[in-house]
Each structure stands twice: as C-alpha cells, then as structure tokens.
Motif scaffolding. Structure first.
Motif, PDB file in Angstrom:
ATOM      1  N   GLU A 394      17.372 -19.439 -13.195  1.00 43.04           N
ATOM      2  CA  GLU A 394      18.370 -18.481 -13.684  1.00 43.04           C
ATOM      3  C   GLU A 394      18.970 -17.680 -12.540  1.00 43.04           C
ATOM      4  OE1 GLU A 394      19.041 -15.047 -17.107  1.00 43.04           O
ATOM      5  OE2 GLU A 394      17.212 -16.254 -17.095  1.00 43.04           O
ATOM      6  N   ALA A 395      18.153 -17.321 -11.561  1.00 38.14           N
ATOM      7  CA  ALA A 395      18.664 -16.565 -10.412  1.00 38.14           C
ATOM      8  C   ALA A 395      19.727 -17.368  -9.668  1.00 38.14           C
ATOM      9  CB  ALA A 395      17.516 -16.203  -9.472  1.00 38.14           C
ATOM     10  N   VAL A 396      19.462 -18.642  -9.464  1.00 39.48           N
ATOM     11  CA  VAL A 396      20.408 -19.498  -8.740  1.00 39.48           C
ATOM     12  C   VAL A 396      21.687 -19.693  -9.552  1.00 39.48           C
ATOM     13  CG1 VAL A 396      20.773 -21.821  -7.814  1.00 39.48           C
ATOM     14  CG2 VAL A 396      18.601 -20.653  -7.409  1.00 39.48           C
ATOM     15  N   GLN A 397      21.554 -19.859 -10.862  1.00 41.93           N
ATOM     16  CA  GLN A 397      22.742 -20.038 -11.702  1.00 41.93           C
ATOM     17  C   GLN A 397      23.597 -18.781 -11.714  1.00 41.93           C
ATOM     18  OE1 GLN A 397      23.996 -22.864 -13.303  1.00 41.93           O
ATOM     19  NE2 GLN A 397      25.710 -21.405 -13.385  1.00 41.93           N
ATOM     20  N   ARG A 398      22.952 -17.628 -11.840  1.00 40.65           N
ATOM     21  CA  ARG A 398      23.698 -16.365 -11.822  1.00 40.65           C
ATOM     22  C   ARG A 398      24.383 -16.158 -10.472  1.00 40.65           C
ATOM     23  NH1 ARG A 398      22.177 -11.942 -15.460  1.00 40.65           N
ATOM     24  NH2 ARG A 398      20.897 -12.722 -17.181  1.00 40.65           N
ATOM     25  N   ALA A 399      23.706 -16.534  -9.390  1.00 43.94           N
ATOM     26  CA  ALA A 399      24.305 -16.416  -8.056  1.00 43.94           C
ATOM     27  C   ALA A 399      25.508 -17.338  -7.925  1.00 43.94           C
ATOM     28  CB  ALA A 399      23.268 -16.722  -6.987  1.00 43.94           C
ATOM     29  N   ALA A 400      25.401 -18.546  -8.471  1.00 50.16           N
ATOM     30  CA  ALA A 400      26.515 -19.502  -8.415  1.00 50.16           C
ATOM     31  C   ALA A 400      27.746 -18.937  -9.132  1.00 50.16           C
ATOM     32  CB  ALA A 400      26.094 -20.825  -9.034  1.00 50.16           C
ATOM     33  N   ASP A 401      27.511 -18.296 -10.266  1.00 43.50           N
ATOM     34  CA  ASP A 401      28.628 -17.698 -11.011  1.00 43.50           C
ATOM     35  C   ASP A 401      29.282 -16.577 -10.200  1.00 43.50           C
ATOM     36  OD1 ASP A 401      28.013 -19.408 -13.088  1.00 43.50           O
ATOM     37  OD2 ASP A 401      26.870 -17.919 -14.233  1.00 43.50           O
ATOM     38  N   LEU A 402      28.476 -15.780  -9.528  1.00 41.61           N
ATOM     39  CA  LEU A 402      29.011 -14.687  -8.715  1.00 41.61           C
ATOM     40  C   LEU A 402      29.804 -15.209  -7.519  1.00 41.61           C
ATOM     41  CD1 LEU A 402      26.040 -12.136  -8.639  1.00 41.61           C
ATOM     42  CD2 LEU A 402      28.300 -11.751  -9.615  1.00 41.61           C
ATOM     43  N   VAL A 403      29.253 -16.234  -6.863  1.00 45.30           N
ATOM     44  CA  VAL A 403      29.939 -16.812  -5.701  1.00 45.30           C
ATOM     45  C   VAL A 403      31.285 -17.406  -6.120  1.00 45.30           C
ATOM     46  CG1 VAL A 403      29.839 -18.599  -3.926  1.00 45.30           C
ATOM     47  CG2 VAL A 403      27.807 -17.244  -4.438  1.00 45.30           C
ATOM     48  N   LYS A 404      31.302 -18.087  -7.267  1.00 48.59           N
ATOM     49  CA  LYS A 404      32.555 -18.684  -7.764  1.00 48.59           C
ATOM     50  C   LYS A 404      33.576 -17.597  -8.075  1.00 48.59           C
ATOM     51  CE  LYS A 404      34.333 -22.011 -11.123  1.00 48.59           C
ATOM     52  NZ  LYS A 404      33.990 -22.935 -12.229  1.00 48.59           N
ATOM     53  N   GLU A 405      33.089 -16.473  -8.626  1.00 47.84           N
ATOM     54  CA  GLU A 405      33.979 -15.364  -8.963  1.00 47.84           C
ATOM     55  C   GLU A 405      34.576 -14.741  -7.708  1.00 47.84           C
ATOM     56  OE1 GLU A 405      33.297 -10.869 -10.598  1.00 47.84           O
ATOM     57  OE2 GLU A 405      32.208 -12.471 -11.625  1.00 47.84           O
ATOM     58  N   LYS A 406      33.769 -14.600  -6.653  1.00 44.48           N
ATOM     59  CA  LYS A 406      34.235 -13.969  -5.424  1.00 44.48           C
ATOM     60  C   LYS A 406      35.031 -14.925  -4.539  1.00 44.48           C
ATOM     61  CE  LYS A 406      31.019 -10.146  -4.790  1.00 44.48           C
ATOM     62  NZ  LYS A 406      32.104  -9.169  -4.634  1.00 44.48           N
ATOM     63  N   ASN A 407      34.711 -16.215  -4.608  1.00 41.99           N
ATOM     64  CA  ASN A 407      35.365 -17.199  -3.749  1.00 41.99           C
ATOM     65  C   ASN A 407      35.640 -18.466  -4.557  1.00 41.99           C
ATOM     66  OD1 ASN A 407      36.301 -18.715  -1.629  1.00 41.99           O
ATOM     67  ND2 ASN A 407      34.543 -18.339  -0.283  1.00 41.99           N
ATOM     68  N   PRO A 408      36.652 -18.433  -5.449  1.00 44.26           N
ATOM     69  CA  PRO A 408      36.895 -19.555  -6.359  1.00 44.26           C
ATOM     70  C   PRO A 408      37.327 -20.847  -5.664  1.00 44.26           C
ATOM     71  CG  PRO A 408      38.653 -17.924  -6.509  1.00 44.26           C
ATOM     72  CD  PRO A 408      37.587 -17.326  -5.673  1.00 44.26           C
ATOM     73  N   ASP A 409      37.796 -20.761  -4.430  1.00 44.27           N
ATOM     74  CA  ASP A 409      38.295 -21.955  -3.739  1.00 44.27           C
ATOM     75  C   ASP A 409      37.203 -22.751  -3.033  1.00 44.27           C
ATOM     76  OD1 ASP A 409      40.866 -21.272  -4.517  1.00 44.27           O
ATOM     77  OD2 ASP A 409      41.169 -20.001  -2.742  1.00 44.27           O
ATOM     78  N   ASP A 411      34.150 -25.252  -2.309  1.00 49.41           N
ATOM     79  CA  ASP A 411      33.800 -26.518  -2.955  1.00 49.41           C
ATOM     80  C   ASP A 411      32.425 -26.433  -3.600  1.00 49.41           C
ATOM     81  OD1 ASP A 411      31.643 -27.978  -1.085  1.00 49.41           O
ATOM     82  OD2 ASP A 411      33.097 -26.971   0.215  1.00 49.41           O
ATOM     83  N   ASP A 412      32.171 -27.342  -4.540  1.00 49.00           N
ATOM     84  CA  ASP A 412      30.959 -27.277  -5.371  1.00 49.00           C
ATOM     85  C   ASP A 412      29.677 -27.364  -4.551  1.00 49.00           C
ATOM     86  OD1 ASP A 412      32.545 -27.054  -7.570  1.00 49.00           O
ATOM     87  OD2 ASP A 412      32.351 -29.138  -8.215  1.00 49.00           O
ATOM     88  N   ASP A 413      29.638 -28.256  -3.571  1.00 50.82           N
ATOM     89  CA  ASP A 413      28.416 -28.429  -2.775  1.00 50.82           C
ATOM     90  C   ASP A 413      28.104 -27.181  -1.963  1.00 50.82           C
ATOM     91  OD1 ASP A 413      28.085 -30.961  -3.762  1.00 50.82           O
ATOM     92  OD2 ASP A 413      28.915 -31.983  -2.013  1.00 50.82           O
ATOM     93  N   THR A 414      29.140 -26.593  -1.367  1.00 56.26           N
ATOM     94  CA  THR A 414      28.932 -25.377  -0.572  1.00 56.26           C
ATOM     95  C   THR A 414      28.501 -24.229  -1.465  1.00 56.26           C
ATOM     96  OG1 THR A 414      30.626 -26.101   1.002  1.00 56.26           O
ATOM     97  CG2 THR A 414      29.998 -23.776   1.051  1.00 56.26           C
ATOM     98  N   ARG A 415      29.146 -24.133  -2.641  1.00 54.66           N
ATOM     99  CA  ARG A 415      28.780 -23.062  -3.572  1.00 54.66           C
ATOM    100  C   ARG A 415      27.329 -23.202  -4.027  1.00 54.66           C
ATOM    101  NH1 ARG A 415      32.613 -23.510  -7.011  1.00 54.66           N
ATOM    102  NH2 ARG A 415      31.573 -24.782  -8.593  1.00 54.66           N
ATOM    103  N   ALA A 416      26.904 -24.429  -4.288  1.00 55.20           N
ATOM    104  CA  ALA A 416      25.521 -24.656  -4.730  1.00 55.20           C
ATOM    105  C   ALA A 416      24.529 -24.265  -3.642  1.00 55.20           C
ATOM    106  CB  ALA A 416      25.329 -26.119  -5.117  1.00 55.20           C
ATOM    107  N   ALA A 417      24.854 -24.609  -2.393  1.00 55.95           N
ATOM    108  CA  ALA A 417      23.955 -24.271  -1.280  1.00 55.95           C
ATOM    109  C   ALA A 417      23.865 -22.757  -1.082  1.00 55.95           C
ATOM    110  CB  ALA A 417      24.451 -24.946   0.008  1.00 55.95           C
ATOM    111  N   ILE A 418      25.018 -22.072  -1.184  1.00 53.95           N
ATOM    112  CA  ILE A 418      25.028 -20.614  -1.035  1.00 53.95           C
ATOM    113  C   ILE A 418      24.277 -19.962  -2.193  1.00 53.95           C
ATOM    114  CG2 ILE A 418      26.506 -18.561  -1.029  1.00 53.95           C
ATOM    115  CD1 ILE A 418      28.644 -20.299   0.361  1.00 53.95           C
ATOM    116  N   ALA A 419      24.484 -20.473  -3.397  1.00 52.01           N
ATOM    117  CA  ALA A 419      23.832 -19.905  -4.583  1.00 52.01           C
ATOM    118  C   ALA A 419      22.321 -20.008  -4.482  1.00 52.01           C
ATOM    119  CB  ALA A 419      24.323 -20.619  -5.841  1.00 52.01           C
ATOM    120  N   GLU A 420      21.824 -21.109  -3.931  1.00 60.32           N
ATOM    121  CA  GLU A 420      20.375 -21.278  -3.778  1.00 60.32           C
ATOM    122  C   GLU A 420      19.805 -20.195  -2.859  1.00 60.32           C
ATOM    123  OE1 GLU A 420      16.882 -23.656  -4.711  1.00 60.32           O
ATOM    124  OE2 GLU A 420      18.929 -23.748  -5.479  1.00 60.32           O
ATOM    125  N   VAL A 421      20.491 -19.948  -1.744  1.00 60.18           N
ATOM    126  CA  VAL A 421      20.029 -18.945  -0.782  1.00 60.18           C
ATOM    127  C   VAL A 421      20.151 -17.538  -1.362  1.00 60.18           C
ATOM    128  CG1 VAL A 421      20.514 -17.897   1.465  1.00 60.18           C
ATOM    129  CG2 VAL A 421      20.505 -20.384   1.232  1.00 60.18           C
TER     130      VAL A 421
END
Length: 573
Positions: A394-409, A411-421
């Motif tokens: 859940e923490a990673v999913q919530r982070a992914a949503d936040l990253v997408k909101e702040k930086n919608p452009d 790419d999916d792989d980069t967003r997933a890696a950032i969300a994990e961290v």
C-alpha cells in the motif's frame, strides 16, 4: 572531528587545570544564535564545589582552554560560556569534511556486539508490529558497523512450540488428500488460521496435533521433514520482506529457537547445581529477590514446566550462553517490545547469577506500539494484525499515485522505481523519526507528505540539490576552489554539516534514531534557507565554486544519513 566532544575535552581539561579536577565542562550546542554555536554550562557546578565565584572561574577557564585558534568566547550570566566558532576555522573544517569519506565520523574502539532484532514467529506472516524491531534494530546495526564495531546480526526466529503441532498435523492432512503444500503455504496467515480453527473444532485433529508436538520434540524424521518444509517457506516470506524493506538481515543471520533445543536440559541442570532451582507445583523455577509482585512475594521465572516442556526463558538463557561463550560477545542489544521488560530483566539477572554473563553489557532496547488514528493497536477490521507485506504494497501504491500527480509526464518504469524508494522510505522514516520508547499513530497522509519531517521531504530535498548540477551541466565530482563563507545562511548550513559526527555519536548513546532524523530534517531546512538567500549559479566564479561545494557536501551528508537509516535516495522525483 566531533566538534562538541573536542571542545568539551579541551574545556574539561582546562577546568582541571583551574583547580576543578573531575568537574565536567558540560558543553552543548547553543539553543539560540545569540548564544554562539556552543555553550559550556559546567562552571556553576564546579564553582560550587570549589566554593569560588563562578564568573571568576569562567574567566580562568577561558584563559586555560586556549580556544583562540578556533573560536571566540563570551562569559554570560552567572558563569555560562558562549562559544562562537571563527569563520576561518569553519572553512578549514569544511574542507576536511568534504575530503573525508567518513564525513568526520571517527572510528570507535571496536567491540563485538550482538544485535537481536526482528525475530518473527515463523508460524505466521510478519505483521505491522514487526516493523519497529526490524527498522530500529537494522539502523542500529548500520550505525554500529559504520563506527567500526564487529556486529553480529541475530534474528531469533520462533520455530518451535505447541502451535507447530497444529500446523504439522494440518500439513499431513493436506498431503494425505493430495494437496500441493507449496500452493497452500503461499498465504501463511490463512494456513495458520485454518490449522488453528481445526484444532478448536475437531477433537481428533487436536489430539493428533498434540502428538505431533511430541514427535517433533523427539526428532521424528517424518515430522521433521514436514516441519523443515514449513520453516523454509516461512523464512522465504521473511526474506522477501527484508529485501523489499532494504533490511540487511539475511538467511545466515537467522538462528532459531530450535537451534538451542539440545542445550535446554543442560541449562536446567546447571541452575540446579548452583542451587538456583525451586520446584513449585511441579515446575522448576528461579526466584530472585529483586523481582517481587504487589503482594511482596517473589515472582518466579519458570525454566521448565510441570509437563517437562521448556518456556521461552529457557531458550533465551541458552541463547545468552551461546552469545557469550561461542560468539564471545562484548555486548548484546535486544530490540524487543517494552511489554517484555520483566521477562528480559529476569533473563539478564538469572544469567548473571548463574555465571552465564560476566562483565558483558547485555541490555533491553525497548520500544512502544504502533497505533491507528483512534489511538488503538493497528489491526484489520477483523481484529487481526495487519500483514507487513500488505503495508509495504500500500505504501508503494500510494507513493506511485503521488509521484504521478506531481510529475504526470514520467514514464511508468521510472515512476514505479521512484515509488518503491519513496513508499518504503516513508514507512521506515515514520517509524525511525519517533522516540522509540513511545507509542505512535500510523498515518498514511503524514508519512507520505512532501512537507514536514518525512522521508519524501528529505528525498525531494536531495533531488533538488542534485538537479542544480544537472541544470548547469556541472560535474559535481570535479569541483575546484575552496570554501568561502560570506553570508549568514552559509555559515548556519556549514555549522550544521560540521555537527554530523556528534549527531552519529548521540544516536548510539541510547539508540534513538530520531536524533539522526531530526538532524537531517534540520539540515534540509537550512539548505533551503541558504539556497533561497544565496545565489549559487549566478554568483561570481569563486563564490559559485564555494556554494556548489556546499551543495554537493549537503547532498552527500543527506544521502549518507538516510543510508544509515536504511533509506534510499533517487536522482529525480
């Protein structure tokens, strides 16, 4: 250099030279800028012992301390000494800090230290409560190793006991029905619940489960084969959590309760030979006068039950024996829930009385409970403990949503890696930023905020600093020039950087990781103030070089401090 310790040593020696031998200088960081950078507060106490005027003693102390090469001093009030470091000293020390891979942190005199932490029960999956022991213990391990100690990680996992009878009987039942155990064991929690329910509702199954306990303890081959399969699957669940959370525990660090099974009878015999055993209602107990109940009666520590079984304290005594004799530990830290305080106090007291512990320092490092927003233990709606794996997801999913909101452009792989961290950093930092002895409320919105004392805020601060070099197309590692501090925000940031070594020392005084998180939060805030007040890329060349070096050093200390907390950084967010 540990600045606070360096000044304290000089001033304590100067106090002795001034006639106050044995009196501490009590040097601390100044609470307000007008009091300088440090304050020596020990003069009043020393003057009282000497029966002399404190301001006169303070004057003598300042002369004898001879701090002129690093600071100016001012006597304030009845005898406080305000110490302000000189700009030339700060610039010189910054140069040393920037060139030191250890950021000024000196290596300690090495000790062999066993750190007992995490220690899940392998009958079930790890739950949210395991986060505290695991995260706090791992941070202590990282810092102690960085300081140069020989650290032995000890994951004292629970793999023995009555509950395994139900689990093994259920495994045997499934095998007889031709079920694939590997599939069933993928959800350990569900598996445990089914076995427990059968034990409560099916008397024939319950009787068989009890037999499996006996067979397991007697070394039955078929029983041990089933048990080994279950333990392997359980440990794999733990390994996956540790890897995901960036916890440094490995399979080699797990030494389970069962490893001490052959030693338990010898422990009881040894206690008996030392006349420490008293039988009470068939059980073998140790009574020590320092442990008494409300009625004044001594509280027993049962080392062997009336049915011949051994409770946890017997296994823990065997573990103490192993850690002192086999591992030759100088110290041992037990990162265990505060509710186990009596158990561990009895354990250490019995160990000392029995000669299992000598002058080794074995101590309980206690922590509180994780609560929900209502201030109650964090559990599911059904009352079960929340799985730690679910919290991570859940923490990673919530982070992914936040990253997408702040930086919608992005790419999916980069967003997933950032969300994990970011997601994993958030839950670990939320844990580590609290005083470990207190309960705390688990709040998703707070821990994942990009404002305030959170991991996302610090990770974002790091990326902002690194982006300065990317935008200017400058190689941070090729910077030249010296530090030239002209503005007050530069000085404030520089002093904070120089205080990193004393921060690390303060953390291990009582294993409070929040001292480090508070330091990093303040450092990031001071950088933001510096960056807003002091132009970097638009400054004249010499000043720009100095400020770029200040940016680089700040980013490195932030990243290093976070790494000691087991938290990663990313170059963009």
């Amino acid at each position: 250099m540990n600045l606070r310790q360096y000044i304290d040593d000089k001033m304590t020696a100067a106090l002795a030279e001034s006639g106050a031998d044995g009196a501490p200088a009590v040097v601390k960081q100044a609470g307000k800028p007008e009091f300088g950078h440090y304050q020596a507060n020990g003069v009043m106490g020393a003057a009282k012992k000497l029966k002399t005027n404190p301001r006169e003693l303070a004057g003598t102390l300042v002369e004898n301390a001879a701090l002129d090469d690093i600071a100016t001093t001012e006597i304030a009030g009845p005898g406080f000494i305000n110490i302000t470091l000189t700009r030339s000293f700060i610039e010189r020390e910054l140069e040393r800090l920037a060139e030191d891979v250890r950021f000024g942190v000196e290596q300690a005199e090495a000790a062999r230290i066993v750190v007992d932490y995490s220690s899940p029960n392998l009958a079930k999956e790890m739950h949210i409560g395991h986060l505290r022991s695991t995260a706090i213990g791992d941070t202590a391990v990282r810092i102690l190793e960085f300081l140069g100690h020989d650290v032995i990680r000890a994951n004292h996992v629970g793999d023995w006991g009555a509950q395994f009878g139900s689990l093994l009987a259920y495994m045997a039942k499934l095998s007889a029905q031709g079920e694939t155990l590997a599939t069933e064991l993928k959800d350990l929690e569900l598996f445990y619940q089914k076995a427990s329910e059968l034990f409560k509702t099916d008397e024939a199954f319950a009787a068989e489960a009890r037999q499996y306990v006996v067979r397991l303890q007697n070394g039955d081959n078929e029983c041990l084969a089933l048990w080994s399969q279950f333990i392997e699957e359980s440990l794999s669940h733990c390994d996956a959590i540790y890897q995901r959370l960036n916890i440094s525990l490995t399979r080699d660090d797990a030494r389970a309760e069962s490893a001490y099974n052959d030693d338990l009878a010898g422990i009881v015999t040894s206690l008996t030979d030392k006349d420490m055993i008293t039988e009470s209602e068939g059980a073998k107990c140790v009574f020590l006068p320092e442990f008494t109940g409300k009625d004044g009666e001594m509280v027993p520590a049962i080392v062997q039950k009336s049915d011949g079984g051994y409770p946890y304290i017997a296994t823990d005594l065997a573990a103490v024996q192993y850690r002192t004799s086999e591992l030759a530990a100088d110290r041992a830290l037990y990162f265990v829930d505060a509710r186990q305080a009596l158990h561990l106090s009895q354990l250490f007291a019995i160990s000392r009385a029995a000669g299992l512990l000598g002058d080794q320092d074995f101590r309980h490092v206690a922590f509180g409970t994780i609560l929900n927003k209502e201030g109650k233990p964090f559990k599911t709606r059904t009352g079960d403990a929340v799985k730690l794996a679910d919290v991570v997801d859940e923490a990673v999913q919530r982070a992914a949503d936040l990253v997408k909101e702040k930086n919608p452009d992005i790419d999916d792989d980069t967003r997933a890696a950032i969300a994990e961290v970011v997601g994993i950093g958030a839950i670990k930092y939320a844990e580590l930023s609290k005083n470990r002895t207190t309960d705390y409320i688990f709040d998703w919105d707070t821990m994942l905020s990009f404002e305030g004392n959170t991991a996302p805020y610090l990770q974002y601060a790091y990326t902002r600093i690194r982006s300065i070099f990317r935008r200017a197309d400058i190689d941070a590692d090729s910077l030249e020039g010296t530090f030239t501090l002209e503005e007050q925000p530069e000085m404030v940031l520089a002093i904070k950087l120089l205080q990193y070594p004393e921060t690390i020392s303060a953390v291990v005084e009582d294993y409070q990781a929040n001292i480090l998180t508070n330091y990093l939060f303040e450092l990031a805030g001071m950088f933001m103030s510096f960056y807003e007040a002091c132009p970097v890329l638009k400054a004249e060349p010499a000043v720009m070089a100095s400020r770029l070096k200040l940016c680089k050093l700040t980013s490195e200390v932030l990243a290093h401090g976070l790494s000691l907390l087991g938290i990663k950084t990313v170059e963009q967010m």
